[in-house]
Design a protein around this motif. Structure first.
Motif: not given
Lengths: 816, 261
Positions: A335-336, A376-378, A398-399, A440-442
């Motif tokens: 994970l990042p 990742r974004k998108g 966010g989503v 970018d989301t966790v």
């Protein structure tokens, strides 16, 4: 002045004993205070011969006492021996009354009047001394007890075990173990799932139930206790049963006053809250450490590890990794952010709303069940109609929810801290929309059972999930351009209500301006005409009632009552009326809905004079159908017995379109007024079969059908849970010869399910096929729809959804 | 559609003047014959349709409905095809067979329209399996009750246990011809045997008598169900074999017509 110990340990259960043993092993001066005259009273009071389990299996034990799953006696003997060998300094009959002082010099007052001094204190007192009590009428009667010492002590009794946790299940199993005792055992579970107890216990319980030794009642709670009797609330209504003894095992609460007096704060005011602790188990007062069940850890292995760990911390260890560290490390790899495990835990806990109430220790266990994932974004997190019932919490980023499949840019945002995927928790339906990461989301993905466990054990999490689902449900039902901001005033006033079957939420002729949204279950609308109750309509989950009174302030025009146990959201009229004034679109929409309901009322009024047989008939037929579980149904097979010639072509067609096994039994089932409800799946709104499917093989398809996927392991839970007996366990027969081969040459058994005689002539397959659960899948994926209906030569078999079928329009058809 | 077909064809028959006279041999006769033959084959295919559960949009109800109406229209089509010429030959045989099929089909329509009500009323919520289980339970109880009896008395119970037929042959089923029912005979013999019985034996016999009577009731119930079911399917014993006979005769009719042309 008495001796000043380095550590005083209060309580000699698994955690206290393990701490003392480790302190002894390290040669630290210590004293172990035990209020009784033996070690580990909680385990000591387990019923005789009870099997003590060692879960979670993946957790490594790190302690100076040994512990393996085994009989209570073996475990206790082992611990006594270990304590002796380690040289633990135990003081028996030493019950702590109060703790005073500060780090370096605490005083523990004992009930005997003595005082024990120590630099640090470990509170390992557990919670068993303080069981949760039954609250219903008659709970104080002498035959209600909160522990069970010897299950062999009772004969020929009707015994009710209340609570489906491990303790309750084990008591019930102990009571049922010897059939010669002649006891009739009931186990009551107030919810439908068994998400809290250990898997092995649940398995044994189901086995005992299948052997007829224990009556397991889910969704059931006691409402009244009388000498010799108990009254239960079940999804089907009240039930009064014979009862000689009640063993209530509904968990226990920490002895909060004592703990708080020592200066330990709790996470919330809720009775189920745990002490607020640092990652080294230290409470708000420095020098006092809390471990074990009191810290939120009821499992022996956890407790023992904590005993070891806390002594390490006290003696100055700073880099001690918990025993489960490697498991979590492996989980969080890749994970990042390059955070450590404890940083991750804190990161998630402090950022995801529903996790706020968890202690760091609970977080650890929670994360053992869950997954942290980065997008990742998108990137798409899940697609619409995908299967899956896990809950997601957004820790970072966010989503967006795609609301228009044609236009991917139309999205409703969900921000950090919130959750999504919560619909899966309620009805197990497929994903209702595609969710895309807008940056970018966790996220943390919580499997359904873990989420239910979280909601059951952390009340704040339950409240938050409820609040979010409520808000989303209101938005979805009223649509009309509402946004969460519009609901600011409405949401706090919303009340979630459980309604018992047959109970009215709205009564005809009464004043009231609340609006009700049906979250689960279903309702029927009735009106009294000429002294008789006339059935007006059926209201499924996901709709609302009561809008007329809000809009025009009139009295209630009809009665609305629950067909099965239902959950409704009550929206008070005042804030809602404000909302209506602010949103003309919403008013227009509701007016339209109201007009159609008015029409039905008006129609009934016009027919008032000619009311007679037709209406009576209609009302009673509707009543019969509701009794047959149509209130649960979304789609049900009905047979018009005036047309049915008994050819069983429906069964044959069903078998021929599903691997040669029929999923319906035409003859079985109830009949009323020539309307027959055969044994066939109703595709319930809240499927009972889905409540306990270990491989999560039961899902809801895009057309609302409940089906069982290939993941079925043949455990039979669904078959037992189905109240309508529509699931059968069987293995797929070998393929039959082609139809023309049968017609021309008489090969094979012919159309329909092959008979046993033919099956015997078939060569045995190399690998015996396992029996799996089969049930109606509404012929999903077959053009032309359900085979049973298509194959009916006379049109007797029809498939209907209750809201279509149970309307007053039937009346017009019936009389016209 | 069937009505329209009949009306059009009848009108055509009278309006169109074919020479020398109406018969199967004119152009109109051939057309009617071809249409009739095609219909007969299509109607016979219902037997395949109802057994082939295929995917795709179809409704057996619609097929059955069309089967009934188009089958009735055959009476008109075929009669017009004959030109009212009958004789003692294979051609008329085919016609007669066809009419038999149609008449038996009409009986079927009546049966399907009126019997399901009786079927449902008789069985209530009892399934066939439960009826058989009820009888098996009673048999079990009889067997148990007969244990203390001596050989002769036990023979009475054995008569009921071993010789009772629930259904029997078709006519027996339809007309309820169970006069010699072993259970009934057992009841009679038991009644005679009970006259001389005293003490505990009398008690046992009374118990057995009650069981036998219960069994008689259960039998009557099951047999009523069997009777209605037999009535429901009885007509097909004429309808289906006659259809095959008709197909054979029809083939003979067509071959002979073309062969001797």
């Amino acid at each position: 002045m008495s001796e000043l110990f380095r550590i005083a340990i209060v309580g000699s259960g698994p955690s206290g004993l393990s701490a003392a043993a480790h302190a002894a092993a390290r040669g630290i001066s210590h004293v172990l205070l035990e209020k009784t005259d033996h070690l580990s009273d909680t385990i000591f009071r387990y019923q005789r011969g009870k099997h003590v389990m060692a879960t979670p299996a993946q957790l490594v034990l790190r302690a100076d006492c040994e512990f393996q799953a085994g009989k209570r006696e073996t475990v206790l003997a082992q611990w006594n021996a270990d304590a002796k060998a380690a040289g633990v300094n135990v003081r028996y009959n030493a019950e702590a009354k109060a703790i005073s002082g500060a780090k370096g010099d605490f005083s523990v007052q004992l009930t005997s009047g003595e005082v024990v001094r120590a630099e640090t204190i470990i509170l390992a007192i557990g919670t068993q001394g303080n069981p949760n009590l039954m609250r219903c009428e008659g709970a104080e009667l002498p035959h209600v007890q909160y522990s069970l010492d010897d299950p062999a002590a009772f004969v020929d009794e009707h015994i009710f075990v209340v609570g489906a946790g491990d303790a309750g299940i084990e008591n019930a199993l102990g009571l049922a173990a010897d059939a010669a005792q002649g006891n009739t055992i009931y186990l009551l579970n107030r919810s439908a799932d068994f998400s809290r107890p250990k898997e092995a216990n649940v398995k044994n319980l189901f086995q005992a139930r299948d052997n007829g030794r224990i009556n397991v009642m889910t969704d059931t709670s006691p409402s009244k206790v009388e000498p010799g009797w108990i009254t239960l609330e079940t999804p089907q209504g009240s039930n009064r049963l014979r009862c000689d003894r009640i063993i209530a095992r509904m968990g226990s609460a920490p002895p909060r006053k004592f703990v708080e007096a020592a200066g330990i704060a709790f996470t919330s005011e809720s009775a189920e809250a745990f002490p607020r602790l640092s990652p080294t188990f230290e409470g708000a007062t420095p020098g006092i450490y809390v471990i074990g069940a009191l810290a939120g850890y009821p499992l022996i292995k956890h407790c023992m590890n904590q005993g070891y760990d806390v002594v390490e911390y006290i003696s100055g260890a700073t880099d001690l990794k918990p025993a489960d560290e490697p498991i979590l490390e492996a989980k969080l790899q890749g994970l990042p952010g390059r955070l450590s495990v404890s940083e991750w835990l804190e990161f998630l806990r402090s950022r995801v709303e529903i996790l706020y109430g968890l202690s760091p220790l609970q977080m650890r266990e929670f994360l053992l069940d869950s997954e942290v994932r980065a997008f990742r974004k998108g990137e798409v997190i899940f697609e619409k109609n995908a299967t899956g019932s896990s809950l997601f919490g957004i820790a970072q980023g966010g989503v967006g929810v795609r609301i228009d499949p044609k236009d991917p840019s139309k999205m409703v945002p969900i921000g950090q801290g919130s959750i999504f995927g919560e619909v899966g928790l309620i009805s197990g339906r497929r994903r209702g929309a595609t969710i895309v990461a807008t940056e970018d989301t966790v996220v943390v993905e919580i499997p359904r059972t873990a989420a239910l466990k979280l909601m059951a054990s952390v009340p704040e999490a339950r409240e938050k999930v409820n609040r979010i689902t409520t808000e989303r449900q209101i938005l979805q039902i009223f649509r009309a351009g509402l946004s969460p901001a519009d609901l600011k005033e409405v949401i706090p006033a919303v009340e979630v209500m459980e309604v018992k079957p047959g109970k009215a939420i709205i009564k005809e002729g009464e004043a009231g301006d609340d609006i009700f949204i049906i979250r689960s279950g279903s309702m029927i609308v009735e009106k009294t005409v000429g002294g008789k109750e006339v059935f007006l309509s059926y209201v499924p989950a996901g709709s609302y009632v009561g809008e007329m009174a809000v809009i025009d302030g009139s009295l209630r025009t009809a009665t609305v009552k629950a067909t099965i146990r239902s959950t409704v959201l009550r929206l008070p009229g005042a804030p809602f009326r404000k909302l209506l004034d602010a949103k003309p679109e919403l008013r227009a929409r509701m007016l339209a809905d109201m007009t159609s309901r008015r029409d039905i009322n008006a129609f009934i009024e016009t027919r008032k004079d000619e009311f007679g047989d037709v209406v009576d008939m209609y009302s009673s037929v509707a009543g019969f159908l509701v009794d047959q579980g149509i209130g649960d149904a979304t789609d049900v097979l009905l047979i018009d017995e005036t047309l049915c010639i008994g050819c069983d072509n429906c069964e044959k067609a069903c078998a021929d379109s599903h691997d040669g096994l029929s999923r319906l039994n035409r003859e079985a089932g109830k009949t009323y007024a020539k309307l027959h409800v055969p044994t066939s799946c109703r595709h319930c709104e809240n499927p009972y079969c889905m409540t306990d499917c270990p491989p999560n093989a039961i899902q809801r398809g895009p057309d609302g059908e409940v089906f069982i996927s290939d993941a079925c392991i043949g455990c039979g839970n669904c078959q037992r849970n189905c109240p309508y007996d529509v699931i059968r366990m069987d293995k797929v027969p070998p393929p039959k010869p082609k139809l023309w081969e049968w017609m021309l040459f008489g090969k094979g058994p012919g159309p329909g399910e092959p008979d046993k005689a033919w099956l015997k002539t078939q060569p045995k397959p190399a690998v015996e096929a396992p029996k799996v659960a089969i049930k109606c899948d509404m012929c999903t994926g077959r053009a032309g729809g359900p085979a049973c209906v298509r194959a009916c030569p006379t049109g007797a078999a029809i498939r209907v959804s209750p809201e279509e079928f149970l309307t007053v329009t039937l009346l017009e058809r019936g009389s016209g | 559609m069937a009505t329209l077909l009949c009306v059009t064809l009848t009108a055509a028959y009278f309006l169109i003047d074919v020479r020398p006279r109406h018969s199967g041999g004119t152009w109109m006769g051939y057309s009617l014959g071809a249409l009739g033959a095609a219909l007969i084959v299509w109607l016979a295919l219902l037997g395949v349709r109802k057994r082939a559960v295929t995917a795709g949009h179809y409704s057996l109800k619609a097929w059955v409905s069309a089967h009934v109406y188009l089958g009735l229209s055959l009476t008109v089509i075929a009669t017009l095809h004959t030109g009212f010429q009958f004789g003692m030959n294979v051609h008329t045989l085919a016609y007669v067979l066809m009419m038999l099929v149609i008449v038996s089909g009409l009986f079927g329509v009546w049966a399907y329209a009126s019997l399901p009500n009786l079927l449902s009323a008789n069985r209530g919520e009892t399934t066939r399996r439960q009826m058989l289980d009820a009888l098996a339970t009673l048999d079990g109880q009889l067997h148990e009750a007969a244990q203390p009896l001596d050989r002769d008395m036990a023979a009475i119970v054995r008569l009921s246990l071993e010789k009772t037929d629930i259904a029997g042959g078709y006519w027996q089923r339809v007309f309820g011809l169970y006069g010699g029912c072993a259970n009934d005979r057992a009841i009679e013999r038991l009644a005679r045997a009970r006259q001389g019985a005293r003490g505990p034996e009398a008690e046992t016999l009374a118990q057995i008598d009650a069981l036998l009577r219960k069994k008689a009731e259960a039998l009557a119930f099951a047999r009523r169900q069997v009777r209605i079911t037999a009535l429901l399917e009885g007509w097909t014993f004429v309808h289906v074999p006659m259809t095959f006979a008709l197909l054979a005769a029809l083939t003979a009719h067509i071959v002979s017509v073309f062969f001797y042309w």
